[in-house]
Scaffold this motif. Structure first.
Motif, PDB file in Angstrom:
ATOM      1  N   GLU A  87     -13.459  13.501   0.227  1.00  0.00           N
ATOM      2  CA  GLU A  87     -14.788  13.915   0.260  1.00  0.00           C
ATOM      3  C   GLU A  87     -15.733  12.442   0.062  1.00  0.00           C
ATOM      4  N   ARG A  88     -14.892  11.404   0.149  1.00  0.00           N
ATOM      5  CA  ARG A  88     -15.809  10.177   0.146  1.00  0.00           C
ATOM      6  C   ARG A  88     -15.755   9.905   1.764  1.00  0.00           C
ATOM      7  N   TYR A  89     -17.139   9.523   1.977  1.00  0.00           N
ATOM      8  CA  TYR A  89     -17.250   8.996   3.534  1.00  0.00           C
ATOM      9  C   TYR A  89     -16.549   7.641   3.729  1.00  0.00           C
ATOM     10  N   GLU A  90     -16.583   6.704   2.901  1.00  0.00           N
ATOM     11  CA  GLU A  90     -15.892   5.559   2.989  1.00  0.00           C
ATOM     12  C   GLU A  90     -14.268   5.606   3.442  1.00  0.00           C
ATOM     13  N   LEU A  92     -12.983   8.485   4.587  1.00  0.00           N
ATOM     14  CA  LEU A  92     -12.747   9.077   5.761  1.00  0.00           C
ATOM     15  C   LEU A  92     -12.743   8.181   7.135  1.00  0.00           C
ATOM     16  N   LYS A  93     -13.775   7.004   6.930  1.00  0.00           N
ATOM     17  CA  LYS A  93     -13.887   5.978   7.772  1.00  0.00           C
ATOM     18  C   LYS A  93     -12.651   5.256   7.950  1.00  0.00           C
ATOM     19  N   ASN A  96     -10.092   7.012   9.625  1.00  0.00           N
ATOM     20  CA  ASN A  96     -10.182   7.250  11.157  1.00  0.00           C
ATOM     21  C   ASN A  96      -9.590   6.066  11.691  1.00  0.00           C
ATOM     22  N   SER A 110     -11.915  17.212   4.803  1.00  0.00           N
ATOM     23  CA  SER A 110     -12.687  17.030   3.737  1.00  0.00           C
ATOM     24  C   SER A 110     -12.227  18.111   2.508  1.00  0.00           C
TER      25      SER A 110
END
Length: 128
Positions: A87-90, A92-93, A96, A110
């Motif tokens: 759920e953490r944007y960092e 997920l980045k 990627n 997510s």
């Protein structure tokens, strides 16, 4: 969710095994390296007895992955795909970025429910 078959707790990682699927949770501040991959592959081969499976990484903790570990997966025939859940944007980045190194299907989610559904489609495609 599928029925839990087995749980294995390693020093840096907890592994939960389900039918055709393993969910890993790496502990906080670990540097995830090749030795971790080799250990997980060996355990998965034993638990799944060489059958196909999907690996899902539940990234609720903050840790680093050496992206070159993915090169070691090119000859692992039983690994159908890798799913990353966070759920953490960092996180997920970072996932990627890692995706470009993976020789197997690699997707990012997510929620665990989305990852499970994806894993089921991969297993179904493989005839499991």
């Amino acid at each position: 969710m599928a029925e839990l078959i087995k749980t294995i707790k390693l020093i840096d990682i907890d592994l939960k095994f389900y039918e055709g699927m393993v969910i890993s949770e790496v502990k906080e501040d670990v540097l995830f390296e090749l030795n971790h991959v080799e250990q997980i592959l060996r355990i998965c081969n034993e638990v799944f007895e060489g059958k196909d499976y999907v690996y899902i990484s539940n990234r609720k903790n903050n840790y680093n992955v050496n992206p070159t570990i993915y090169f070691e997966l090119k000859d692992v025939k039983s690994l159908l795909g890798i799913g990353i859940v966070s759920e953490r944007y960092e996180a997920l980045k970072v996932a990627n970025f890692e995706k470009q190194f993976s020789p197997v299907p690699f997707d990012i989610f997510s929620t665990m429910e989305e990852a499970h559904a994806w894993a089921k489609t991969l297993l179904k495609k493989a005839g499991l």
